[in-house]
Motif scaffolding. Structure first.
Motif, short mmCIF file in Angstrom:
data_model
loop_
_atom_site.label_atom_id
_atom_site.label_comp_id
_atom_site.label_asym_id
_atom_site.label_seq_id
_atom_site.Cartn_x
_atom_site.Cartn_y
_atom_site.Cartn_z
N SER A 117 0.85 -1.29 -0.09
CA SER A 117 0.05 -0.19 -0.13
C SER A 117 0.73 1.18 0.09
CB SER A 117 -1.04 0.04 1.14
OG SER A 117 -1.78 -0.97 1.13
N GLN A 118 1.91 1.15 0.82
CA GLN A 118 2.79 2.30 0.74
C GLN A 118 3.66 2.55 -0.51
OE1 GLN A 118 3.07 4.86 2.84
NE2 GLN A 118 4.87 5.75 2.00
N ASP A 121 1.21 4.26 -3.07
CA ASP A 121 0.59 5.46 -2.70
C ASP A 121 1.65 5.95 -1.37
OD1 ASP A 121 -0.60 7.69 -2.05
OD2 ASP A 121 -2.51 6.83 -1.37
N PHE A 124 0.21 7.13 1.97
CA PHE A 124 -0.38 6.01 2.68
C PHE A 124 -0.07 6.18 3.96
CE2 PHE A 124 -0.96 1.76 4.33
CZ PHE A 124 -2.34 1.56 4.42
N CYS A 197 3.98 -0.52 6.57
CA CYS A 197 4.14 0.93 5.95
C CYS A 197 5.35 1.70 6.43
CB CYS A 197 2.65 1.54 6.59
SG CYS A 197 2.78 3.33 6.08
#
Length: 322
Positions: A117-118, A121, A124, A197
């Motif tokens: 996810s990081q 984006d 994030f 993250c």
């Protein structure tokens, strides 16, 4: 179930109880307690299905004898403090190895989701870590001290604050199991997302090696203990959800007892991790020498949580099927 089948399926277990009764001084109180729970469950089943059978009388007598021995031998020795961590906790982890594996898989899967996810984006991390933390870290990186966050407070103050926070997280993971295993699973999921993250964020800043050395200096022990505490919470939740041949209350008590033993067993690990984070993580000038402690921590984890657990489990259960 036919009486003969019932006897055949449980004969070896009852024989083991007889042997334990004959050598009660060499048995752990918790092992005797687990035997007693299993035996009374079998007695209840026999009383319901074979009330006039000799096997019911046998189980009743054996249960009474075991009960008397347990409550006659209440006094604990000081050595129990040592054997609790060297024998009882690893053995309980062997017995609950499936839930510990489940906890590890949930944590790893969520950490991977955090990384992906990081990387997909760059903002994030602001959702997970907060704008203030991200901006502070970016400012530290610009100043040439990316790990300055670990050196903000007095060392002793940091140690105590971190230890209290991490142990609180561990016990919350355990207690959330009262909301069934899903509650603990959600806590593991959030913590895994946050770790993944966090790591991916530093990778994006070109600090892969430095961040790994700093974070895993204490994180090797800390993250392992969180996963183990998550397993304790899942054991608590599963005790209620999957009672098996026990009553739901008996199963819940058994899961709570085993889970609490596991989570209490993580306390020394959290203290060591907090000490390292409070006193040593801030010293990035140690360079690659930090890798030695990370390797030593990993060796301890493999020995204590895997090898020692397996060794004691096989010694107790032999070649019986899981």
């Amino acid at each position: 179930m036919r009486e003969l089948t019932f006897i055949r399926n449980n004969f070896e277990k009852w024989k083991g109880v007889e042997e334990a009764v004959g050598h009660v001084d060499s048995q752990s109180p918790d092992v005797l307690a687990d035997m007693y729970v299993d035996l009374t469950s079998d007695l209840a089943f026999a009383q319901s299905h074979y009330p006039e059978s000799r096997i019911t009388i046998y189980l009743n007598n054996l249960s009474s004898e075991l009960h008397n021995l347990i409550y006659r031998n209440k006094r604990e020795k000081w050595s129990r403090l040592l054997t609790f961590w060297t024998r009882e906790v690893p053995l309980t982890m062997y017995e609950e190895r499936r839930v510990l594996l489940t906890s590890l898989l949930v944590f790893v899967a969520s950490a991977l989701m955090g990384i992906i996810s990081q990387l997909a984006d760059a903002d994030f991390c602001r959702v997970i870590l907060g704008d203030a933390y991200v901006d502070m870290t970016l400012d530290n990186i610009a100043k040439g001290d990316p790990m300055a966050v670990y050196g903000g407070d007095n060392e002793m103050e940091s140690f105590l604050k971190i230890a209290f926070n991490n142990i609180s997280v561990a016990f919350r993971c355990f207690v959330m199991g009262m909301l069934t295993s899903l509650g603990t699973g959600l806590m593991l999921f959030y913590n895994g997302i946050m770790v993944g993250c966090f790591q991916a964020f530093f990778v994006q800043q070109g600090l892969l090696w430095e961040s790994h050395l700093a974070i895993f200096l204490h994180g090797t022990l800390e993250l392992t203990a969180i996963v183990v505490a998550g397993g304790a919470g899942i054991a608590l939740g599963n005790g209620f959800l999957f009672p098996g041949t026990l009553s739901r209350l008996q199963s819940f008590r058994r899961g709570a007892k085993r889970g609490l033993k596991i989570v209490v067993g993580t306390v020394p690990v959290f203290f060591v991790a907090a000490f390292v984070e409070g006193f040593f993580t801030r010293h990035t000038e140690y360079g690659d020498w930090r890798l030695l402690f990370i390797v030593a921590s990993f060796v301890f984890i493999v020995y204590y949580y895997i090898y020692r657990s397996y060794q004691l489990g096989k010694k107790k259960y032999g070649k019986k099927k899981d």
